[in-house]
Design a protein around this motif. Structure first.
Motif, mmCIF file in Angstrom:
data_model
loop_
_atom_site.group_PDB
_atom_site.id
_atom_site.type_symbol
_atom_site.label_atom_id
_atom_site.label_comp_id
_atom_site.label_asym_id
_atom_site.label_seq_id
_atom_site.Cartn_x
_atom_site.Cartn_y
_atom_site.Cartn_z
ATOM 1 N N LYS A 26 39.827 34.343 36.427
ATOM 2 C CA LYS A 26 38.413 33.937 36.453
ATOM 3 C C LYS A 26 37.502 35.156 36.628
ATOM 4 C CE LYS A 26 35.322 30.661 36.441
ATOM 5 N NZ LYS A 26 34.962 30.016 35.209
ATOM 6 N N ALA A 27 37.887 36.056 37.547
ATOM 7 C CA ALA A 27 37.092 37.271 37.758
ATOM 8 C C ALA A 27 37.037 38.103 36.481
ATOM 9 C CB ALA A 27 37.675 38.095 38.903
ATOM 10 N N LYS A 28 38.175 38.261 35.834
ATOM 11 C CA LYS A 28 38.221 39.059 34.607
ATOM 12 C C LYS A 28 37.346 38.427 33.534
ATOM 13 C CE LYS A 28 41.417 41.263 31.442
ATOM 14 N NZ LYS A 28 42.792 41.588 31.144
ATOM 15 N N GLN A 29 37.450 37.113 33.367
ATOM 16 C CA GLN A 29 36.654 36.399 32.365
ATOM 17 C C GLN A 29 35.155 36.567 32.634
ATOM 18 O OE1 GLN A 29 36.997 32.133 32.651
ATOM 19 N NE2 GLN A 29 36.393 31.832 30.539
ATOM 20 N N ASN A 30 34.737 36.316 33.868
ATOM 21 C CA ASN A 30 33.323 36.424 34.232
ATOM 22 C C ASN A 30 32.806 37.849 34.096
ATOM 23 O OD1 ASN A 30 33.091 33.696 34.800
ATOM 24 N ND2 ASN A 30 33.548 33.960 36.967
ATOM 25 N N ASN A 31 33.602 38.806 34.514
ATOM 26 C CA ASN A 31 33.145 40.191 34.495
ATOM 27 C C ASN A 31 33.129 40.794 33.101
ATOM 28 O OD1 ASN A 31 32.475 40.485 37.276
ATOM 29 N ND2 ASN A 31 34.652 40.375 37.698
ATOM 30 N N LEU A 32 34.039 40.363 32.249
ATOM 31 C CA LEU A 32 33.999 40.841 30.867
ATOM 32 C C LEU A 32 32.709 40.395 30.183
ATOM 33 C CD1 LEU A 32 37.683 40.381 29.637
ATOM 34 C CD2 LEU A 32 36.431 42.530 29.912
ATOM 35 N N LYS A 33 32.255 39.166 30.475
ATOM 36 C CA LYS A 33 31.011 38.658 29.901
ATOM 37 C C LYS A 33 29.823 39.530 30.298
ATOM 38 C CE LYS A 33 32.296 33.796 30.255
ATOM 39 N NZ LYS A 33 31.970 32.564 30.999
ATOM 40 N N ARG A 34 29.865 40.071 31.493
ATOM 41 C CA ARG A 34 28.743 40.860 32.030
ATOM 42 C C ARG A 34 28.984 42.368 31.931
ATOM 43 N NH1 ARG A 34 29.882 36.560 35.301
ATOM 44 N NH2 ARG A 34 28.248 34.991 35.443
ATOM 45 N N ASN A 35 30.077 42.768 31.268
ATOM 46 C CA ASN A 35 30.433 44.184 31.131
ATOM 47 C C ASN A 35 30.573 44.855 32.495
ATOM 48 O OD1 ASN A 35 31.169 46.476 29.717
ATOM 49 N ND2 ASN A 35 29.059 47.169 29.495
ATOM 50 N N ILE A 36 31.186 44.136 33.432
ATOM 51 C CA ILE A 36 31.466 44.691 34.753
ATOM 52 C C ILE A 36 32.916 45.131 34.782
ATOM 53 C CG2 ILE A 36 31.697 44.146 37.214
ATOM 54 C CD1 ILE A 36 29.353 42.211 36.894
ATOM 55 N N THR A 37 33.126 46.364 35.217
ATOM 56 C CA THR A 37 34.477 46.879 35.386
ATOM 57 C C THR A 37 34.733 47.060 36.871
ATOM 58 O OG1 THR A 37 33.629 49.121 35.054
ATOM 59 C CG2 THR A 37 34.557 48.016 33.134
ATOM 60 N N GLY A 38 35.948 47.451 37.198
ATOM 61 C CA GLY A 38 36.295 47.662 38.594
ATOM 62 C C GLY A 38 37.740 47.358 38.850
ATOM 63 N N ILE A 39 38.031 46.973 40.075
ATOM 64 C CA ILE A 39 39.392 46.647 40.460
ATOM 65 C C ILE A 39 39.361 45.576 41.538
ATOM 66 C CG2 ILE A 39 39.522 48.523 42.155
ATOM 67 C CD1 ILE A 39 42.500 48.817 41.251
ATOM 68 N N LEU A 40 40.337 44.697 41.492
ATOM 69 C CA LEU A 40 40.497 43.644 42.488
ATOM 70 C C LEU A 40 41.892 43.770 43.061
ATOM 71 C CD1 LEU A 40 39.702 40.941 43.888
ATOM 72 C CD2 LEU A 40 40.615 39.777 41.855
ATOM 73 N N PHE A 47 41.095 40.821 50.510
ATOM 74 C CA PHE A 47 40.678 41.281 49.185
ATOM 75 C C PHE A 47 39.910 42.584 49.330
ATOM 76 C CE2 PHE A 47 40.787 36.635 48.553
ATOM 77 C CZ PHE A 47 41.514 36.546 47.383
ATOM 78 N N LEU A 48 40.081 43.454 48.355
ATOM 79 C CA LEU A 48 39.198 44.606 48.169
ATOM 80 C C LEU A 48 38.807 44.549 46.705
ATOM 81 C CD1 LEU A 48 39.167 48.204 49.273
ATOM 82 C CD2 LEU A 48 39.231 47.753 46.828
ATOM 83 N N GLN A 49 37.510 44.598 46.455
ATOM 84 C CA GLN A 49 37.055 44.604 45.070
ATOM 85 C C GLN A 49 35.988 45.662 44.888
ATOM 86 O OE1 GLN A 49 35.713 40.873 43.377
ATOM 87 N NE2 GLN A 49 35.973 41.668 41.321
ATOM 88 N N VAL A 50 36.107 46.367 43.775
ATOM 89 C CA VAL A 50 35.078 47.307 43.333
ATOM 90 C C VAL A 50 34.479 46.714 42.073
ATOM 91 C CG1 VAL A 50 34.591 49.633 42.484
ATOM 92 C CG2 VAL A 50 36.345 49.299 44.249
ATOM 93 N N LEU A 51 33.168 46.576 42.065
ATOM 94 C CA LEU A 51 32.416 46.106 40.904
ATOM 95 C C LEU A 51 31.549 47.255 40.430
ATOM 96 C CD1 LEU A 51 31.134 42.792 42.521
ATOM 97 C CD2 LEU A 51 32.969 42.966 40.825
ATOM 98 N N PHE A 94 40.326 45.220 35.514
ATOM 99 C CA PHE A 94 40.715 44.595 36.768
ATOM 100 C C PHE A 94 42.219 44.514 36.889
ATOM 101 C CE2 PHE A 94 36.383 43.542 36.705
ATOM 102 C CZ PHE A 94 36.018 43.386 38.022
ATOM 103 N N SER A 95 42.707 44.592 38.110
ATOM 104 C CA SER A 95 44.133 44.544 38.360
ATOM 105 C C SER A 95 44.381 43.975 39.743
ATOM 106 C CB SER A 95 44.729 45.954 38.276
ATOM 107 O OG SER A 95 46.110 45.911 38.476
ATOM 108 N N ILE A 96 45.512 43.346 39.876
ATOM 109 C CA ILE A 96 45.972 42.948 41.198
ATOM 110 C C ILE A 96 47.235 43.741 41.454
ATOM 111 C CG2 ILE A 96 46.874 41.092 42.635
ATOM 112 C CD1 ILE A 96 45.161 39.161 41.018
#
Length: 136
Positions: A26-40, A47-51, A94-96
């Motif tokens: 879900k995070a990958k799908q939502n973030n791809l739509k908004r051109n957000i990169t990072g790591i989960l 959780f640690l996430q970088v947006l 994104f990666s886990i």
């Protein structure tokens, strides 16, 4: 203007691998739509996430995360404007990290990033390294 936010949070429940995969998808799908990169990263109930991406999109995404019932005790540790993305080329954004081999791949990527000697990048890298240090 590009921006990065890094946060840590506790999971509201013990996450199964299947739940983590759904969160990731879900995070990958939502973030791809908004051109957000990072790591989960999910580890031991945290959780640690970088947006990183357009300032407005990153802020909007973080606001949604703050009200996500799967998180509690959310702490924003980095909130900076950036000149370039740090995780743009990492595993499609994104990666886990769930195994030693994935930890090693991430660790190699972080070592490569450090060569850029960017203060904000190094701050983010240090956060990620500290969070995942018990995996390896």
């Amino acid at each position: 203007m590009l921006k990065t936010i890094c946060y840590i949070s506790d999971s509201n429940e013990s996450e199964s691998l299947e739940n983590i995969k759904r969160i990731y998808a879900k995070a990958k799908q939502n973030n791809l739509k908004r051109n957000i990169t990072g790591i989960l990263i999910y580890q031991n109930g945290n959780f640690l996430q970088v947006l990183e991406g357009d300032e407005e999109h990153v802020d909007t995404t973080y606001e949604k995360i703050k009200f996500d019932s799967r998180h509690k005790n959310i702490i924003k540790v980095i909130n900076n404007k950036i000149e370039q993305r740090i995780f743009e080329d990492y595993n499609f954004g994104f990666s886990i990290v769930k195994s030693s081999s994935e930890f090693n791949q991430l660790n190699e990527y972080l070592k490569w990033l450090k060569q850029a000697d960017n203060k904000i990048a190094n701050k983010v890298i240090s956060m990620v390294e500290n969070f995942i240090s018990v995996i390896g």
